[in-house]
Design a protein around this motif. Structure first.
Motif, PDB file in Angstrom:
ATOM      1  N   THR A  31     -10.444   1.873   5.394  1.00  0.00           N
ATOM      2  CA  THR A  31     -11.532   2.412   6.197  1.00  0.00           C
ATOM      3  C   THR A  31     -11.505   3.932   6.153  1.00  0.00           C
ATOM      4  OG1 THR A  31     -11.446   0.504   7.690  1.00  0.00           O
ATOM      5  CG2 THR A  31     -12.571   2.477   8.481  1.00  0.00           C
ATOM      6  N   LEU A  32     -12.637   4.529   5.753  1.00  0.00           N
ATOM      7  CA  LEU A  32     -12.741   5.979   5.648  1.00  0.00           C
ATOM      8  C   LEU A  32     -13.923   6.484   6.469  1.00  0.00           C
ATOM      9  CD1 LEU A  32     -12.306   6.459   1.777  1.00  0.00           C
ATOM     10  CD2 LEU A  32     -10.528   6.603   3.533  1.00  0.00           C
ATOM     11  N   THR A  33     -13.804   7.713   6.949  1.00  0.00           N
ATOM     12  CA  THR A  33     -14.952   8.366   7.565  1.00  0.00           C
ATOM     13  C   THR A  33     -15.929   8.775   6.451  1.00  0.00           C
ATOM     14  OG1 THR A  33     -14.023  10.590   7.404  1.00  0.00           O
ATOM     15  CG2 THR A  33     -13.441   9.294   9.362  1.00  0.00           C
ATOM     16  N   ALA A  34     -17.122   9.191   6.852  1.00  0.00           N
ATOM     17  CA  ALA A  34     -18.117   9.590   5.852  1.00  0.00           C
ATOM     18  C   ALA A  34     -17.614  10.752   4.995  1.00  0.00           C
ATOM     19  CB  ALA A  34     -19.426   9.970   6.549  1.00  0.00           C
ATOM     20  N   GLU A  37     -14.414  11.660   4.445  1.00  0.00           N
ATOM     21  CA  GLU A  37     -13.315  11.184   3.606  1.00  0.00           C
ATOM     22  C   GLU A  37     -13.852  10.426   2.399  1.00  0.00           C
ATOM     23  OE1 GLU A  37     -10.118  10.587   7.295  1.00  0.00           O
ATOM     24  OE2 GLU A  37     -11.199   8.866   6.443  1.00  0.00           O
ATOM     25  N   TYR A  38     -14.867   9.607   2.634  1.00  0.00           N
ATOM     26  CA  TYR A  38     -15.473   8.847   1.544  1.00  0.00           C
ATOM     27  C   TYR A  38     -16.075   9.784   0.502  1.00  0.00           C
ATOM     28  CZ  TYR A  38     -18.749   5.863  -0.977  1.00  0.00           C
ATOM     29  OH  TYR A  38     -19.448   5.232  -1.969  1.00  0.00           O
ATOM     30  N   GLY A  39     -16.822  10.785   0.947  1.00  0.00           N
ATOM     31  CA  GLY A  39     -17.428  11.726   0.012  1.00  0.00           C
ATOM     32  C   GLY A  39     -16.386  12.467  -0.807  1.00  0.00           C
ATOM     33  N   LEU A  40     -15.300  12.881  -0.156  1.00  0.00           N
ATOM     34  CA  LEU A  40     -14.226  13.579  -0.857  1.00  0.00           C
ATOM     35  C   LEU A  40     -13.556  12.653  -1.866  1.00  0.00           C
ATOM     36  CD1 LEU A  40     -12.264  15.878  -1.358  1.00  0.00           C
ATOM     37  CD2 LEU A  40     -11.015  15.200   0.724  1.00  0.00           C
ATOM     38  N   LEU A  41     -13.273  11.423  -1.461  1.00  0.00           N
ATOM     39  CA  LEU A  41     -12.630  10.481  -2.382  1.00  0.00           C
ATOM     40  C   LEU A  41     -13.514  10.200  -3.590  1.00  0.00           C
ATOM     41  CD1 LEU A  41     -10.375   8.567  -3.181  1.00  0.00           C
ATOM     42  CD2 LEU A  41     -11.487   6.786  -1.797  1.00  0.00           C
ATOM     43  N   HIS A  42     -14.808  10.000  -3.349  1.00  0.00           N
ATOM     44  CA  HIS A  42     -15.706   9.708  -4.467  1.00  0.00           C
ATOM     45  C   HIS A  42     -15.705  10.867  -5.459  1.00  0.00           C
ATOM     46  CE1 HIS A  42     -19.803   7.826  -5.785  1.00  0.00           C
ATOM     47  NE2 HIS A  42     -18.865   7.722  -6.689  1.00  0.00           N
ATOM     48  N   ILE A  91      -7.569  16.288   2.562  1.00  0.00           N
ATOM     49  CA  ILE A  91      -6.671  15.735   1.550  1.00  0.00           C
ATOM     50  C   ILE A  91      -5.517  15.007   2.241  1.00  0.00           C
ATOM     51  CG2 ILE A  91      -4.947  16.327  -0.203  1.00  0.00           C
ATOM     52  CD1 ILE A  91      -7.688  16.418  -1.386  1.00  0.00           C
ATOM     53  N   GLY A  92      -5.008  15.616   3.312  1.00  0.00           N
ATOM     54  CA  GLY A  92      -3.941  14.977   4.082  1.00  0.00           C
ATOM     55  C   GLY A  92      -4.382  13.659   4.691  1.00  0.00           C
ATOM     56  N   TYR A  93      -5.607  13.635   5.224  1.00  0.00           N
ATOM     57  CA  TYR A  93      -6.133  12.385   5.783  1.00  0.00           C
ATOM     58  C   TYR A  93      -6.179  11.295   4.714  1.00  0.00           C
ATOM     59  CZ  TYR A  93      -7.902  15.130   9.780  1.00  0.00           C
ATOM     60  OH  TYR A  93      -8.019  15.933  10.876  1.00  0.00           O
ATOM     61  N   LEU A  94      -6.650  11.665   3.519  1.00  0.00           N
ATOM     62  CA  LEU A  94      -6.749  10.675   2.450  1.00  0.00           C
ATOM     63  C   LEU A  94      -5.380  10.159   2.023  1.00  0.00           C
ATOM     64  CD1 LEU A  94      -9.548  11.919   0.000  1.00  0.00           C
ATOM     65  CD2 LEU A  94      -9.642  10.035   1.640  1.00  0.00           C
ATOM     66  N   GLY A 149       3.114   3.076  -0.489  1.00  0.00           N
ATOM     67  CA  GLY A 149       4.299   3.635  -1.116  1.00  0.00           C
ATOM     68  C   GLY A 149       4.001   4.350  -2.421  1.00  0.00           C
ATOM     69  N   LEU A 150       2.842   4.999  -2.490  1.00  0.00           N
ATOM     70  CA  LEU A 150       2.405   5.650  -3.716  1.00  0.00           C
ATOM     71  C   LEU A 150       2.256   7.149  -3.530  1.00  0.00           C
ATOM     72  CD1 LEU A 150      -0.428   3.139  -4.727  1.00  0.00           C
ATOM     73  CD2 LEU A 150       1.865   3.263  -5.721  1.00  0.00           C
ATOM     74  N   VAL A 151       2.252   7.854  -4.666  1.00  0.00           N
ATOM     75  CA  VAL A 151       1.922   9.282  -4.672  1.00  0.00           C
ATOM     76  C   VAL A 151       0.935   9.495  -5.817  1.00  0.00           C
ATOM     77  CG1 VAL A 151       2.769  11.647  -4.875  1.00  0.00           C
ATOM     78  CG2 VAL A 151       4.216   9.906  -3.805  1.00  0.00           C
ATOM     79  N   THR A 152      -0.352   9.419  -5.502  1.00  0.00           N
ATOM     80  CA  THR A 152      -1.380   9.572  -6.537  1.00  0.00           C
ATOM     81  C   THR A 152      -2.261  10.790  -6.320  1.00  0.00           C
ATOM     82  OG1 THR A 152      -3.002   8.192  -5.356  1.00  0.00           O
ATOM     83  CG2 THR A 152      -1.472   7.057  -6.851  1.00  0.00           C
ATOM     84  N   LEU A 153      -2.266  11.333  -5.108  1.00  0.00           N
ATOM     85  CA  LEU A 153      -3.096  12.491  -4.784  1.00  0.00           C
ATOM     86  C   LEU A 153      -2.187  13.721  -4.709  1.00  0.00           C
ATOM     87  CD1 LEU A 153      -5.795  13.690  -4.159  1.00  0.00           C
ATOM     88  CD2 LEU A 153      -5.643  12.811  -1.834  1.00  0.00           C
ATOM     89  N   HIS A 154      -2.279  14.566  -5.737  1.00  0.00           N
ATOM     90  CA  HIS A 154      -1.334  15.669  -5.899  1.00  0.00           C
ATOM     91  C   HIS A 154      -1.962  17.008  -5.538  1.00  0.00           C
ATOM     92  CE1 HIS A 154       1.343  12.949  -8.133  1.00  0.00           C
ATOM     93  NE2 HIS A 154       0.231  12.504  -8.718  1.00  0.00           N
ATOM     94  N   THR A 155      -1.129  17.891  -4.960  1.00  0.00           N
ATOM     95  CA  THR A 155      -1.517  19.277  -4.722  1.00  0.00           C
ATOM     96  C   THR A 155      -0.858  20.149  -5.779  1.00  0.00           C
ATOM     97  OG1 THR A 155      -1.700  18.949  -2.325  1.00  0.00           O
ATOM     98  CG2 THR A 155      -1.438  21.212  -3.114  1.00  0.00           C
TER      99      THR A 155
END
Length: 224
Positions: A149-152, A154-159, A194-197, A206-212
């Motif tokens: 479940t994402l906010t609007a 968060e969804y836009g950022l993920l897309h 990014i932190g929220y995502l 248990g993943l690390v896929t979103l990198h800074t």
């Protein structure tokens, strides 16, 4: 080359049609969403120029219905930055490009020619990066079949990140494509989201896929 122009502002439609015809295009003009949907499904076009604010049904509903019917004709949306929607919504629903009103006719021509050159290859309905799946039609996200479940926002950022998976995108690029032009706050808002995502997409699995990448931006990688 044949273009469908769906625009209810008579003066704008007339000017655009006149310019396109002068450039060698054949142009059909309709002024409401219902007729536009019918025309786009009943006739072959090389591209569609589709306004958002239309009588009958709005341009986003027209676009959503077209993609749902597997009509892949390239669509260039005409958007208004002060309107209800922005370019993120356009891309979410399957648009190929967008222009913000008012626009230069020369830019419109350049964008249309680019769309026509690319053609209309069938595209997947779902956006997939590893086990992460985004369904634009339902605005739904899942990892490995587990709904997220994402906010609007968060969804836009993920897309946006998923459309650019594997590439580094800067804070400036994210703000330009996910936040609207009225936003005047700090660019640190990107880091916050990014932190929220991460807490929703990676941590529970248990993943690390979103990198800074410090000083550069962010990158979303597949987990498989």
């Amino acid at each position: 080359m044949k273009i469908l122009l769906v625009e209810d502002e008579d003066r704008l439609a007339g000017v655009v049609k006149e310019g396109l015809v002068a450039e060698g295009f054949s142009v059909d003009v309709v002024s409401d969403g219902i007729t536009g949907l019918w025309a786009a499904t009943a006739n072959p076009y090389d591209a569609i120029v589709l306004d958002i604010m239309l009588p009958g049904i709005n341009g986003y509903d027209v676009l959503k219905e077209l993609r749902g019917r597997k009509v892949w004709t390239p669509v260039l949306m005409l958007t208004a930055k002060d309107g209800e929607y922005d370019q993120t919504d356009a891309f979410d629903l399957g648009a190929d490009d967008y222009l913000t009103k008012p626009f230069s006719f020369l830019i419109l021509m350049a964008r249309l020619r680019a769309l026509v050159r690319r053609g209309a290859p069938e595209r997947p309905v779902l956006v997939t990066v590893g086990t992460l799946v985004l369904d634009p039609a339902r605005r739904a996200v899942a990892r490995g079949g587990v709904p997220i479940t994402l906010t609007a926002r968060e969804y836009g950022l993920l897309h946006y990140l998923m459309r650019n998976a594997g590439d580094v995108v800067s804070k400036a690029q994210i703000l330009d494509n996910v936040w609207d032009s009225a936003y005047e706050g700090s660019d640190n808002i990107v880091e916050v989201y990014i932190g929220y995502l991460r807490k929703k997409l990676d941590t529970p699995f248990g993943l690390v896929t979103l990198h800074t990448l410090r000083g550069l931006g962010y990158r979303l990688d597949p987990d498989v």
